[in-house]
Design a protein around this motif. Structure first.
Motif, PDB file in Angstrom:
ATOM      1  N   LEU A  35       0.839  -1.197   0.000  1.00  0.00           N
ATOM      2  CA  LEU A  35       0.000   0.000   0.000  1.00  0.00           C
ATOM      3  C   LEU A  35       0.874   1.246   0.000  1.00  0.00           C
ATOM      4  O   LEU A  35       1.890   1.304   0.686  1.00  0.00           O
ATOM      5  N   SER A  36       0.441   2.248  -0.746  1.00  0.00           N
ATOM      6  CA  SER A  36       1.204   3.491  -0.816  1.00  0.00           C
ATOM      7  C   SER A  36       1.111   4.237   0.512  1.00  0.00           C
ATOM      8  O   SER A  36       0.184   4.026   1.309  1.00  0.00           O
ATOM      9  N   THR A  37       2.046   5.118   0.724  1.00  0.00           N
ATOM     10  CA  THR A  37       2.042   5.963   1.915  1.00  0.00           C
ATOM     11  C   THR A  37       0.756   6.778   1.978  1.00  0.00           C
ATOM     12  O   THR A  37       0.187   6.976   3.050  1.00  0.00           O
ATOM     13  N   GLY A  38       0.285   7.249   0.835  1.00  0.00           N
ATOM     14  CA  GLY A  38      -0.946   8.034   0.785  1.00  0.00           C
ATOM     15  C   GLY A  38      -2.146   7.253   1.287  1.00  0.00           C
ATOM     16  O   GLY A  38      -2.983   7.785   2.023  1.00  0.00           O
ATOM     17  N   GLY A  72      -8.817  -4.335  -4.462  1.00  0.00           N
ATOM     18  CA  GLY A  72      -9.320  -3.073  -4.972  1.00  0.00           C
ATOM     19  C   GLY A  72      -9.587  -1.981  -3.970  1.00  0.00           C
ATOM     20  O   GLY A  72      -9.647  -0.819  -4.338  1.00  0.00           O
ATOM     21  N   ALA A  73      -9.782  -2.316  -2.674  1.00  0.00           N
ATOM     22  CA  ALA A  73     -10.130  -1.252  -1.724  1.00  0.00           C
ATOM     23  C   ALA A  73      -9.742  -1.616  -0.290  1.00  0.00           C
ATOM     24  O   ALA A  73      -9.694  -2.787   0.077  1.00  0.00           O
ATOM     25  N   LEU A  74      -9.501  -0.581   0.475  1.00  0.00           N
ATOM     26  CA  LEU A  74      -9.297  -0.685   1.913  1.00  0.00           C
ATOM     27  C   LEU A  74     -10.556  -0.118   2.563  1.00  0.00           C
ATOM     28  O   LEU A  74     -10.941   1.026   2.284  1.00  0.00           O
ATOM     29  N   ARG A  75     -11.225  -0.918   3.384  1.00  0.00           N
ATOM     30  CA  ARG A  75     -12.481  -0.494   4.029  1.00  0.00           C
ATOM     31  C   ARG A  75     -12.259  -0.361   5.527  1.00  0.00           C
ATOM     32  O   ARG A  75     -11.687  -1.247   6.156  1.00  0.00           O
ATOM     33  N   ILE A  76     -12.749   0.737   6.082  1.00  0.00           N
ATOM     34  CA  ILE A  76     -12.652   1.020   7.509  1.00  0.00           C
ATOM     35  C   ILE A  76     -14.073   1.131   8.038  1.00  0.00           C
ATOM     36  O   ILE A  76     -14.889   1.862   7.475  1.00  0.00           O
ATOM     37  N   ASP A 127     -10.090   3.409  -2.515  1.00  0.00           N
ATOM     38  CA  ASP A 127      -9.720   2.584  -3.658  1.00  0.00           C
ATOM     39  C   ASP A 127      -8.213   2.520  -3.774  1.00  0.00           C
ATOM     40  O   ASP A 127      -7.508   3.516  -3.555  1.00  0.00           O
ATOM     41  N   LEU A 128      -7.725   1.345  -4.152  1.00  0.00           N
ATOM     42  CA  LEU A 128      -6.287   1.161  -4.331  1.00  0.00           C
ATOM     43  C   LEU A 128      -5.915   1.469  -5.778  1.00  0.00           C
ATOM     44  O   LEU A 128      -6.702   1.219  -6.695  1.00  0.00           O
ATOM     45  N   PRO A 129      -4.717   2.006  -5.980  1.00  0.00           N
ATOM     46  CA  PRO A 129      -4.271   2.264  -7.356  1.00  0.00           C
ATOM     47  C   PRO A 129      -4.272   0.962  -8.156  1.00  0.00           C
ATOM     48  O   PRO A 129      -4.002  -0.104  -7.615  1.00  0.00           O
TER      49      PRO A 129
END
Length: 145
Positions: A35-38, A72-76, A127-129
């Motif tokens: 995962l990117s820093t962003g 595709g996504a990180l969900r919180i 969403d992930l790049p």
């Protein structure tokens, strides 16, 4: 991509917010998912905002935090026992609080809140790049009239 999940029960105390945020970010970084820093920094802000709001409104009831990485996504998701749904909006320019949900709305791709059997669930998705070279770009509409 392998799915990952982190869950945590958070006591409804102000000091628990910092610990929950650190534990969640450590878990996310430990997944070694590239995962990117962003994405990680955005997740950290969302976790902090959601858990802080939940702790402030949950009284003595515990708060639950779940962070899930799927393709595709990180969900919180943060659940608490207060049934009142948050009403995001622009705060008064002189207010010292009330900007967190506005930032969540700007920085995430989807967010919302929904009633549950015992309170509510606030959630956001990042969403992930689609490629490792793709950067996450965002701008904050901070102009005031």
């Amino acid at each position: 991509m392998t799915a990952h999940q982190f869950t945590l029960s958070v006591p409804a105390t102000p000091t628990a917010v910092t610990a929950a945020r650190h534990q969640a970010v450590d878990a996310i970084e430990g997944w070694d998912a590239g995962l990117s820093t962003g994405v990680v920094h955005t997740a950290e802000l969302v976790i902090s905002e959601f858990v802080t709001n939940a702790v402030q409104h949950a009284a003595a009831d515990p708060v639950s935090l779940c962070v899930r990485l799927d393709e595709g996504a990180l969900r919180i998701e943060v659940c608490d026992a207060c049934p009142d749904l948050p009403q995001p909006g622009l705060p008064d320019p002189y207010s010292e609080s009330g900007r967190g949900l506005f930032l969540v709305a700007v920085l995430t791709d989807r967010y919302g809140a929904e009633p549950t059997a015992i309170g509510k669930r606030c959630w956001a998705e990042i969403d992930l790049p689609t490629s490792p070279d793709q950067e996450i770009a965002f701008s904050l509409p901070l102009q005031r009239s």
